[in-house]
Design a protein around this motif. Structure first.
Motif, PDB file in Angstrom:
ATOM      1  N   LEU A  59      62.223 -44.174 -13.485  1.00 27.52           N
ATOM      2  CA  LEU A  59      63.601 -43.983 -13.038  1.00 27.52           C
ATOM      3  C   LEU A  59      63.965 -42.508 -12.959  1.00 27.52           C
ATOM      4  CD1 LEU A  59      66.449 -45.106 -12.361  1.00 27.52           C
ATOM      5  CD2 LEU A  59      66.866 -45.203 -14.827  1.00 27.52           C
TER       6      LEU A  59
ATOM      7  N   SER B 272      56.956 -54.400 -13.388  1.00 24.43           N
ATOM      8  CA  SER B 272      57.731 -55.620 -13.666  1.00 24.43           C
ATOM      9  C   SER B 272      56.860 -56.739 -14.231  1.00 24.43           C
ATOM     10  CB  SER B 272      58.472 -56.088 -12.416  1.00 24.43           C
ATOM     11  OG  SER B 272      57.568 -56.572 -11.435  1.00 24.43           O
TER      12      SER B 272
ATOM     13  N   LEU C 136      59.374 -47.826 -17.678  1.00 19.11           N
ATOM     14  CA  LEU C 136      60.314 -48.035 -16.572  1.00 19.11           C
ATOM     15  C   LEU C 136      61.314 -46.879 -16.479  1.00 19.11           C
ATOM     16  CD1 LEU C 136      60.657 -50.317 -14.491  1.00 19.11           C
ATOM     17  CD2 LEU C 136      62.414 -51.277 -15.973  1.00 19.11           C
ATOM     18  N   GLN C 137      61.759 -46.386 -17.616  1.00 17.60           N
ATOM     19  CA  GLN C 137      62.695 -45.255 -17.619  1.00 17.60           C
ATOM     20  C   GLN C 137      62.038 -43.969 -17.126  1.00 17.60           C
ATOM     21  OE1 GLN C 137      64.282 -45.189 -21.608  1.00 17.60           O
ATOM     22  NE2 GLN C 137      66.020 -46.438 -20.999  1.00 17.60           N
TER      23      GLN C 137
ATOM     24  N   MET D  64      57.659 -49.367 -10.054  1.00 12.93           N
ATOM     25  CA  MET D  64      58.502 -50.305 -10.800  1.00 12.93           C
ATOM     26  C   MET D  64      58.116 -51.748 -10.527  1.00 12.93           C
ATOM     27  SD  MET D  64      62.327 -48.764 -10.765  1.00 12.93           S
ATOM     28  CE  MET D  64      62.826 -47.604 -12.027  1.00 12.93           C
TER      29      MET D  64
ATOM     30  N   TYR E 299      65.642 -50.804 -11.287  1.00 16.00           N
ATOM     31  CA  TYR E 299      65.517 -50.699 -12.741  1.00 16.00           C
ATOM     32  C   TYR E 299      66.380 -51.762 -13.415  1.00 16.00           C
ATOM     33  CZ  TYR E 299      66.347 -48.870 -17.437  1.00 16.00           C
ATOM     34  OH  TYR E 299      66.478 -48.743 -18.794  1.00 16.00           O
ATOM     35  N   GLU E 300      67.638 -51.834 -13.038  1.00 15.00           N
ATOM     36  CA  GLU E 300      68.560 -52.803 -13.632  1.00 15.00           C
ATOM     37  C   GLU E 300      68.110 -54.237 -13.382  1.00 15.00           C
ATOM     38  OE1 GLU E 300      72.351 -51.640 -12.034  1.00 15.00           O
ATOM     39  OE2 GLU E 300      72.423 -49.834 -13.270  1.00 15.00           O
TER      40      GLU E 300
ATOM     41  N   GLU F  53      67.640 -47.079  -9.248  1.00 18.79           N
ATOM     42  CA  GLU F  53      68.440 -47.532 -10.393  1.00 18.79           C
ATOM     43  C   GLU F  53      68.740 -49.027 -10.294  1.00 18.79           C
ATOM     44  OE1 GLU F  53      72.507 -46.551 -12.894  1.00 18.79           O
ATOM     45  OE2 GLU F  53      71.946 -45.246 -11.248  1.00 18.79           O
TER      46      GLU F  53
ATOM     47  N   TYR G 166      60.042 -50.954 -21.301  1.00 15.18           N
ATOM     48  CA  TYR G 166      61.280 -50.225 -20.992  1.00 15.18           C
ATOM     49  C   TYR G 166      61.066 -48.714 -20.885  1.00 15.18           C
ATOM     50  CZ  TYR G 166      63.554 -54.632 -22.172  1.00 15.18           C
ATOM     51  OH  TYR G 166      63.925 -55.948 -22.207  1.00 15.18           O
TER      52      TYR G 166
END
Length: 83
Positions: free
Chosen positions: A58, A45, A54-55, A41, A72-73, A69, A51
Motif C-alpha cells: 500500500l 490475498s 499488504l501495508q 495485492m 487493500y480495504e 487503498e 497484513y
C-alpha cells in the motif's frame, strides 16, 4: 538494507517473494506502479492475515486514484470475514 538481507536469509515464506518488489521500492524510496501494486495485492490475498506485507505494498506506490487503498480495504475485509 542490512535488515532486509537478514530478513530475507532468516525467514522463508512465499509472501517474501510476492512482496519483494514493493519492499525494495519502499526501502529505496522509489515507487512501484499502482497496477503493479494491485497485482501484488491480488497475489497476497491468497495468504490470509499477511497484513504487514499488504501495508508495505500500500505504501510503496503513489495510489493516485485511491484504487490501491480500496483493494487493500477489500482484502482486509475478506480476511476478517473468513475468521
Amino acid at each position: 538494507m542490512e535488515m532486509y538481507k537478514y530478513w530475507k536469509q532468516s525467514f522463508a515464506s512465499p509472501v517474501q517473494d510476492i512482496v519483494e518488489a514493493a519492499s525494495l521500492s519502499y526501502i529505496n524510496k522509489t515507487e512501484v506502479s499502482d497496477s503493479e501494486a494491485l497485482g501484488i495485492m491480488e497475489e497476497l490475498s491468497a495468504f490470509p492475515k499477511s497484513y504487514n506485507a499488504l501495508q508495505v505494498v500500500l505504501f510503496s506506490c503513489p495510489d493516485d486514484n485511491e484504487l490501491v487503498e480500496k483493494k487493500y480495504e477489500s482484502i482486509v475485509a475478506q480476511w476478517k470475514s473468513a475468521t
